[in-house]
Structures are given as C-alpha cells and as structure tokens.
Design an enzyme around this catalytic site. Structure first.
Site, PDB file in Angstrom:
ATOM      1  N   ASP B 497      87.141   6.925 -16.774  1.00  0.00           N
ATOM      2  CA  ASP B 497      88.550   6.806 -16.379  1.00  0.00           C
ATOM      3  C   ASP B 497      89.195   8.175 -16.602  1.00  0.00           C
ATOM      4  OD1 ASP B 497      91.248   6.371 -16.142  1.00  0.00           O
ATOM      5  OD2 ASP B 497      91.218   4.451 -17.239  1.00  0.00           O
ATOM      6  N   HIS B 498      89.492   8.830 -15.511  1.00  0.00           N
ATOM      7  CA  HIS B 498      89.972  10.207 -15.590  1.00  0.00           C
ATOM      8  C   HIS B 498      91.326  10.319 -16.285  1.00  0.00           C
ATOM      9  CE1 HIS B 498      89.668  14.357 -14.856  1.00  0.00           C
ATOM     10  NE2 HIS B 498      89.203  14.347 -13.616  1.00  0.00           N
ATOM     11  N   ARG B 499      91.976   9.209 -16.478  1.00  0.00           N
ATOM     12  CA  ARG B 499      93.241   9.266 -17.190  1.00  0.00           C
ATOM     13  C   ARG B 499      93.006   9.532 -18.671  1.00  0.00           C
ATOM     14  NH1 ARG B 499      95.649   3.570 -15.899  1.00  0.00           N
ATOM     15  NH2 ARG B 499      93.597   3.120 -16.741  1.00  0.00           N
TER      16      ARG B 499
END
Ligand SMILES: Cc1cc2nc3c(=O)[nH]c(=O)nc-3n(C[C@H](O)[C@H](O)[C@H](O)COP(=O)(O)OP(=O)(O)OC[C@H]3O[C@@H](n4cnc5c(N)ncnc54)[C@H](O)[C@@H]3O)c2cc1C
Lengths: 475, 526
Positions: B497-499
């Site tokens: 999850d790039h967040r």
C-alpha cells in the site's frame, strides 16, 4: 330476504360516503370493480357537510373580519360587520358545490349510488333501508365490503344534542346567528377552532376544560402560542372543571354548571353551550353481529395495514378504523382498501400523517416530536426558526410562532416537524414530504425556497439544526 | 406456548446477508437450544446457526439457496412459556452496533427472546435497523419493495445517509430470487448486477449537462471536488441519470478517472450493439445495452464467496494505491534444506512444504519493516503498527480464495507452522474453517507457484499493508561468476500500500526475505 325487496349484486359495497368511503368507491370503480356506495345522509360525510369544510369557511370569514378590524398598526382602519345569515349561506354554497362534486365524480366513475342506511344481513349481503318511513328496503349482495361509517360527536351526560341550546360541532357550524355568550366544553382542536371563530365573530366565549391546558395533544410551547392569542381575543378559560349539566334561566338564557374533581361547583351564563369533547366511531347501525365482527374496546374496527378487518373481505377505513380521526387519513386508507380489494399489493405504510389545527395561529405537525423521537430510540437533532425572524411573517404582522424540525442526528433524516404559524396547515406539506421521502436536513436546506415566504422558515429550521442558520443564532 | 420469530443474527464484519445453504430442521421438529438449525454461507465460511430456543419449529421462512439478509426472520418457533420467563430486565440490547460472531449468537438471541417474551410474545420485535424499525425510503420505493416481495426493513440502503433506494430494493429482490441463472437477459428486466453499478451514461457518452441527484448528494460531490455531471450514475429516474452518494464516493475513490475509464469501456461494449442502443440512449441503461450486445449465455448469480472476494478486492484496489515489486533469488540452499528437513518431519507425519520457510522469512522481514505489518486507520488519520504477526495464507478452494490466518507466526517454529498450515488448508478446502481462523491477519502470503506463471501483481488483503506472492521454484538461467548456469530460483512478487510505504521499503523487505531464504540456515536462527 324480505318479500318485495330488490336484490342487486356488486363487487364492492362501500358503506358511508365520507372522505374515506367516497374515495374508496371511486378508486374501486377506477380499478374496474362494480362498486356501490351507500350513504344515509349526505355525500361527503362529516368532513364536507359539518366538519372540515364548513368550519374552515367560518374560520376564514372570521379571520377576514378580525384582521380587517385589527390592522390599525398597518394604517388600515375598518369596522367590519358580519352578516351571519349571508355567511352561512355562502358556507352552505361551498358545501353544496363540494358535495355535489363528490356525487358527480362518483357517477362519472361509474359508482352506483344508493341513499339509505346499510346493515349487514350476512357475510355477503347488506340490507339498505331507505330514508324515511315506507321508503322501502333493498338488498345488495357483495363480494367485498368497505366500511366507512365515520364518527360522531361524543355526548356527555346532562347535555343532549337534541336540545336547542346544546350544540354539537355540527350545530355550531349550522348556526345562523352568533350567540352573545358561548360556553365551549372541551379545549381540544375542534373546541379551540370553534371558540376562536365565534370569538372573532363577536361572541363572548368561555372554554371549560377538564384537563389543565388547551390542546392537550400538543407540546406546551406549541399550544401556549395559541393559548396566548386566545387570551388576547378575550376567550376565558377555566381548567380542571367538567361540565355537569345546564338549565334554562328565567331570561331565556342558560346556566351551564361545572364541577371540579373535589366537587366545587361553578355556573356560567350563556346563550349556547357547545360540547366538543371528542368523537366516537359509528358502528352501531351496521349490525356487525351478523358477520361476527366486533369493534375493539374503543369502538373501532381493527384493521391490518391492508385496511382489512378480521374478515378478509371486509375492509374498514377512516374514523371508524381508528385514530387519528382525520379526513386525509380516511382517504388514504380508502385508497388502500380499494386497491387491495382490486387485488393489488397496496398497503398503508405512511411514515407519518400530518395534522392541522385551524386556530390562530394555525398549528400543524407531522411525524415525531423531539420527545417521541427520543422515546423511539433516535438521537434527535432539533432545529427551530422563530417567526419573528422571517420577513414574510413580519409583513403579515404575524410574529408569534415558530417552525421546528426534528431529525435524527446520525444522518440527519427528517423525522417530524411542529409548526405554529399562519398557514401552518400548508407549510406542513413540505415537512410531510421530507419525512415520507426520507429526506435529510441537507436536502431541506439545499432546496431553494421562495423569498419572501413563510416556507423559508423550514429551510432555516433545517439549517439551524445543522448549526448553520443565517437568520437566527445557532446555539 | 409462545410464538417466537428468529432472525438471522448479525454475523459480523459488516456482512449484510448470507446464503442459506441448508436447513438442518423442518417444521414440526423439536429443537433444543444450541442445536444447529441451519447452515449459512456468509463471508468466507459456512456458519452453523444454532437454535436460541428449546421448542418446536413451526415455520421456515427461507428456502435453501436463498440469500438471506441479516435480521431477516428465518424461522418461527413455538417455545415453552416457562422457557421464556424473563431473566433480565433490560429489554433492548445494543444488538445493532456490535457485530456478533457465530459463537455469541446464542447468547444474543437468548436476550432477545426474554425481551420479547416479557411482552407476552405478542408482537414480533423490531430488532435491527434504525430505531422503531424505521427505514428511510421514499413511498415509491416502499411500494416497489412490496411489489417485489422484499421486506424493506432488511434492505441495506446505499443512498444518502443509508437511505434505501429503488436499486437497493431491486438488488435485494434479485439476490432473493433464485432465478438468476435461468432468467433470460431481457432488456426490460435486466436489473443492475450486484457487482458494480451499471453506468447510466448520457447519449453518446458525452459529458452530461444535467444530472438528477438529491441536494445532499450534490453537496457531497462539491465537498469531494467533483463535477456531478462527470459521475457515472447507477440509477435512472424519469429516464435521466440519477446519481447517488455511493456513486460519488465510488467516483472519488477511483480517482475520478478510473470510473470514467469504466464508463468508456461500457460505452465501447455498447457501441458494438449499434447506434440503436448508443444513439437513442439518453438515459439508456447500458446494462441493457451490454446485454443486448453480448451473445446470450448463462447468467450465474454473483454471490457467496465469489462476491465477497470481489467486493474486497475492489475495495482494496480502489482504496490502497498498489505498488508491486518483483524479484528472483537463488533458491538452491532452500531446496536442499527443505529436502533434508522434510525427511525428518515426515517421520513425525508433518508435511513440510516451502511455505513455512517463507512464513518465517516474511515474519522476520515484517519486524524489519514495521510499516508493512500495519494498516491505515483513515478515520482516525493514524497508521496502526500491529504488535502481532498474524500471517494469512491464501488458499485456493473450489469456490474461491480463502485466507486462513496463522496467529503469532513469529512465535512458531517450522514444524508447528507446517502443521498449522496443513490443517488450515484442509479446513479451508473442506469449508469447515471456523470464522475465528480467518480474522486478525496482519499480512498475507499467497503461493502462486502452484498455478504456474512467473510473476503476479497480487492485490492486498485490505486493510493490510502488503501481500507477498511466492512464485514457482524451478530451474532458470542464473549468472554465477559471470557464467550463465541453471539454478533453482524462486520468483517473488509483492504489492504494498503506497500510502504506507514506498518502493524502497518494499525492496528492503524483499531483500531481507531473500537473504534469509537464499541462506536458510539463517532462518533457523530466527
Ligand atoms: C368540526 C370538525 C372539523 C374537522 N376538521 C377537520 C380538518 O380540518 N381536517 C381533517 O382532516 N379532519 C377534520 N375533521 C375530521 C373529519 O371530518 C373526519 O376525520 C372525516 O370526515 C372522516 O371521514 P370518514 O369517511 O371516515 O367518515 P365521515 O366523514 O364521518 O363519513 C361517514 C359517512 O358514513 C355515513 N354512514 C354512517 N353509517 C352509515 C350506514 N350504516 N349506512 C350508510 N351510511 C352510513 C354517514 O352518514 C357519513 O356520511 C373535522 C371534524 C369535525 C367534526
């Protein structure tokens, strides 16, 4: 069956031609059912003949006179004279037009009209006695029946509506003169509407109420607005007293006796006494025993949400089928009954039934009050808009009253509204729509309302609930 | 004797309905409290529904195979009045807010039972939903529900604030009807499928000039910064596209453009249907157009595990921006060590696969990169760094992918892991996984090696922060000392999850895993 009877057959027989019955009959006929409507008295029922319509005619005339007489603040001076005879004639004309319209509509839709009193003979037969001695009988065999026999005013011991000085609401609305002194027994909505009307038409009105306030069905801050206005009109109130009887006095007037709970007696002199202590369902003319149907303890015919009684083919609608005893509720049930009778999947599933009281100012409510919402388990969110902050209200010189909206806090769904304002009876329609549609405060606030109108108060009340009203302070 | 109606209890995890797979009782049967009366396939498992009462079944209100909403009355019992003697005083329990799992159903129902019985069982309770059984829906919607035989109180609303919309009712009706597979794809009857909103587009697919929506929806669109005319509408009113708050949210979540791509894909599909559908189609439901364009065929109801997976995958993909990292390493050492240990394990009847090694390596790497053993609590605006290492293992079953969880994987040795994986996989295939076994995961491993292929782009098991896919171990060309030689290597694919993390952390993670697996003796030290 009695020899000499005529027997006819029909799909649906509707008993009673009030707003419950005639609407049911027309809808049933529209749905292709052979429909017979039996009415013993006048088409249109209590509502058109001696309820909603004549009372509103009187109220409007009284308002016109009262407003004209009390517009000096605007620089308007007038001393209107009300000719009660002409007013009554105008009112009768209105009633005639409407009842004639009902009859025509029924006929145009193919409803068979029969005048007479219907009573059940067995589960599929009614016998109809035509009005008056020797007018004869007829028998109608039916597949399904819709009972819409309505209600009548409750009589209390010591006051017989047959006596000239004792008025029921019906008699009051048939008045040709305004009594100088009027005692009104009961401060419910009919008592308050008629007290206000007769006070404005020039009577000295004394209201005798057993409970301790006017309009006990309403919240205190709602009824108190009407109470204050009634005080201003010179209406006297005595609370905690029950009317026990009356007698004629030597000067041709009457003395009305009252009693408190602890036995203290009082007497009020008057010309007429109007008894408006409630209405009771009419079932005693129907010979329900013949079909094994019995009213409940309160005299109503119990129905399910399809307007069906305990017998699947016998429906009951309107005042005879339970509270609230209101014309629009009667009609809505009539529609359901007719559609179900026609085999449709209709049901009475209204979220709320609006109600209006045509006092001064008017009261109108729909759905839940804050307390009721809480009781029902909601977390209520309430917004109010006082009338004095509304431009239109000021230009009407009407600053008493308010609009309150009750929503649930989670998503802001509108649950109810209480309005005390001129035209409250009209304003409530928007709130009713909001409740039925499951609209949210945002939806009300996001709908542009015409300026300057009273309807803007609904928008403002919704905004107030959201804490963002422009024209009132948001606490 | 007291009549008692029994509603399908809330089974937790936001599950709104389940498929009633089988009844274990029939009307007239006497049942005892706790006796299993039905099997309901809810989320990812079969749940056995126990009877809350001692009594006699008088009526069953759902058919086998029917989708049953939570809180829907599934059975009526006649119970001994003595049984219903009030035990508690509080009538209302807070059953709406806390999800119940199968284990506590009985207690909860028992409370309901006393509550109702206290009132003499006169009236069915209004459990569930808004207070007073109130459903927020327009009269026309309520009437539609009546016509479609849908109990509107059981319909989950997707409208503003949870208002029940017409399409919610249709959806409920559709999932209740079993005719999904046999019903012809007639245009008029084609209702939006459960999968995704049917995109109601304006004529020719150009931007709409006018969109119907409730004021609250317009406000939402404004707050989210999108033009309501751009939002694909899932409904139609009066022949015009009608946008719901859910449409706005979906559009926003998809970045405002993904939805558009979807819309144009739809458009592409319907374009082949010719101008008839596309040209006159102001407000034409392109679902219909699609149905007209595609050659008829079997229509399979979208539900059960398939739908749960679909919904979760969509949520994950539309919520968490995925970045996927691929790598390959020399697995010779792992192959050797496993072969050696497997023999020993075999003596104890333990089937030692590569998976336990990977679990160990991944768990170790999670300790290195705590942001991958984490999840994003959007509402609180916080990243939750988990203090447990619960590794989900994706298992393919006949009905779809299930993800049983190995709790506290960091505290378990290879043998224990092997045993547990074996057991969970078997239960998953037999569909006998307890619901508990599928909860609480903090990271997921999927083994794509078994299905072939080299790499994949796995979708994160939301709200976890990452997913690790092990590819097949096989001989591949490998450069050793400047020479290309054949070596057994393993490919790995990992989405994060790039967040929460950037590509660098993903690489750091896979590097750590690879170091351990390439030299698995280190694993023993872990
Ligand atoms: C003064 C007053 C003011 C009111 N104001 C309002 C108002 O502002 N708004 C509002 O909504 N409501 C108002 N109401 C109430 C409203 O009038 C009633 O709710 C409404 O009339 C009920 O309609 P219904 O069809 O049930 O019965 P009804 O209108 O009472 O009609 C029943 C009919 O059945 C006939 N009938 C009875 N038995 C038989 C039989 N055996 N055979 C044949 N015919 C029979 C009767 O003659 C009558 O015509 C008011 C009532 C009164 C008295």
């Amino acid at each position: 069956m009695v020899m000499g009877d005529i027997t006819t057959g029909t799909d649906v027989v509707v008993i009673g031609g009030g707003p419950g019955g005639y609407v049911a009959a027309i809808r049933a006929a529209q749905r292709g059912l052979a429909t017979t409507l039996v009415e013993k008295d006048h088409y249109g029922g209590a509502c058109l003949n001696h309820g909603c319509i004549p009372s509103k005619a009187f109220i409007t005339a009284a308002d016109v006179a009262d407003e004209a007489a009390n517009a000096s603040g605007m620089g308007v001076y007038a001393d209107p004279e009300v000719d009660m005879g002409e007013l009554a004639a105008w009112k009768d004309d209105v009633v005639d037009r409407l009842t004639g319209g009902v009859e025509q509509l029924c006929e145009a839709n193919g409803v068979d009209l029969i005048e007479g009193t219907a009573a059940f003979e067995d589960e599929h037969t009614v016998r109809i006695a035509h009005g008056g001695e020797g007018q004869g009988m007829e028998t109608v065999e039916f597949e399904q029946a819709i009972v819409a026999t309505g209600s009548r005013p409750v009589e209390i011991p010591g006051f017989d509506f047959a006596d000239e000085p004792v008025w029921s609401s019906r008699d009051a609305l048939a008045a040709e003169t305004v009594p100088d002194d009027l005692v009104v027994v009961g401060a419910g909505y009919i008592g308050m509407e008629l007290s206000t009307t007769f006070a404005k038409l020039g009577a000295d009105v004394t209201v005798v109420e057993m409970l301790d306030d006017v309009l006990p069905a309403y919240e205190e801050d709602v009824s108190s607005v009407v109470r204050r206005r009634a005080d201003d009109l010179g209406i006297d109130f005595t609370f905690g007293e029950g009317a026990s009887g009356w007698e004629e006095t030597s000067d041709g007037r009457i003395a009305v006796h009252t009693e408190t709970e602890d036995g203290t007696e009082s007497t009020y002199e008057a010309d007429r006494v109007l008894v408006a202590v409630g209405r009771e369902p009419v079932t005693d003319t129907l010979e329900l025993e013949e079909i094994d149907l019995a009213p409940d303890d309160d005299g109503f015919l119990r129905t399910d949400d399809r307007a069906r009684t305990d017998l699947d083919h016998v429906f009951a609608v309107g005042d005879v089928a339970g509270e609230p005893m209101l014309a629009h509720k009667a009609s809505a049930e009539g529609i359901v009954a007719a559609e179900v009778a026609a085999g449709e999947n209709a049901a009475f599933d209204a979220r709320a039934i609006p109600a209006a009281v045509f006092t001064d100012p008017e009261i109108a409510t729909v759905g839940l009050t804050e307390a009721e919402a809480e009781e029902a388990g909601f977390d209520p969110l309430v917004g109010e808009m006082p009338l004095r902050a509304n431009g239109r209200a000021l230009t009407m010189d009407e600053t008493e009253g308010f609009v309150r909206i009750v929503a649930e806090a989670d998503a802001g769904f509108v649950l109810g509204a209480q309005i005390v304002a001129p035209e409250a009876s009209e304003l409530i329609a928007e709130a009713a729509l909001a409740v039925e549609m499951g609209a949210r405060l945002d939806d009300l606030a996001g709908t542009i309302h015409t300026h300057p109108t009273l309807s803007e108060t609904l928008l403002e009340a919704a905004e107030n609930a959201l804490g963002e009203a422009i024209h009132t302070l948001n606490e | 004797m007291v009549e008692q109606s029994f509603e399908l209890p809330d089974l937790g995890e936001g599950i709104a309905e389940g498929e009633l797979v089988a009844w274990a009782v029939a009307p007239g049967d006497h049942v005892e409290q706790d006796q299993v009366i039905a099997e309901v396939e809810t989320d990812k498992a079969l749940v056995e529904v126990p009877s809350p009462y001692d009594g006699t079944v008088t009526e069953l209100h759902a058919e086998e195979g029917e989708m049953v909403p939570v809180d829907y009355v599934i059975a009526t019992f006649e119970i001994d009045a003595s049984d219903a003697e009030p035990a508690g005083t509080e009538a209302e329990t807070d059953e709406s807010s806390t999800p119940v799992d199968a284990g506590t159903v009985e207690a909860e129902s028992a409370e309901l039972e006393t509550a109702e019985a206290t009132e003499g069982g006169a009236e069915a309770s209004e459990a569930g939903g808004a207070p007073g059984g109130r459903v927020f829906a327009a009269p026309s919607t309520r009437s539609l529900a009546r016509d479609l035989d849908v109990d509107i109180e059981t319909v989950e609303g997707t409208g503003a604030g949870g208002r029940v919309t017409e399409s919610d009712v249709r959806r409920a009706a559709e999932s209740a009807s079993e005719s999904g597979a046999s019903e012809p794809a007639s245009g008029a009857d084609a209702t939006p499928s459960e999968a995704e909103p049917v995109v109601v587009e304006s004529a020719g697919g150009t931007k709409r000039e006018r969109t119907l929506a409730m004021p609250a929806t317009r406000r939402l669109a404004r707050e989210r910064g999108v033009d309501i005319n751009d939002v694909p509408a899932s409904e139609e009113r009066e022949g015009e596209p009608f946008v719901t708050p859910a449409d706005v949210e979906a559009y926003v979540e998809s970045g405002g453009s993904a939805a558009e791509t979807g819309a144009s894909a739809e458009r592409g599909a319907s374009a082949s249907a010719g101008a008839a559908a596309g040209g006159t189609g102001a407000g034409t439901n392109t679902g219909d157009a699609g149905a007209a364009a595609s050659p008829g065929g079997e229509r399979v109801p979208y539900r059960g595990i398939r739908r749960t997976i679909g919904e979760q995958m969509a949520q994950s993909k539309f919520t968490a921006p995925h970045v996927t990292h691929h790598d390959e390493f020399d697995a010779s050492g792992l192959v050797d060590l496993r072969a050696e240990l497997a023999e020993i394990a075999d003596e104890e009847d333990v089937n030692l696969t590569y998976l336990p090694f990977v679990v160990k390596a991944v768990t170790s790497a999670l300790k290195e990169v705590p942001y991958l053993n984490a999840s994003l609590d959007e509402e609180a605006g916080e990243i939750v760094l988990h203090d447990e290492y619960n590794i989900g293992i994706a298992v393919a079953t006949d009905d779809g992918l299930l993800v049983p969880v190995i709790k506290h994987a960091d505290r378990k040795g290879l043998k224990e892991l092997a045993r547990e994986i074996d057991e969970l996989a078997t239960q998953a295939r037999e569909r006998s996984l307890p619901r508990e076994a599928m909860r609480g995961g903090t990271f997921t491993i999927t083994n794509i090696g078994v299905i072939g292929g080299e790499y994949s782009s796995p979708i994160i098991n939301y709200p976890e922060a990452g997913i690790f896919a092990m590819g097949p171990i096989k001989k591949r060309p490998w450069v050793v000392d400047d020479e290309v030689v054949a070596r057994k290597t393993m490919t790995i694919s990992m989405s994060v999850d790039h967040r929460l993390v950037d590509g660098a952390e993903a690489a750091q993670f896979t590097n750590h895993v690879q170091t351990l697996l390439a030299d698995p003796a280190r694993l023993v030290l872990e």
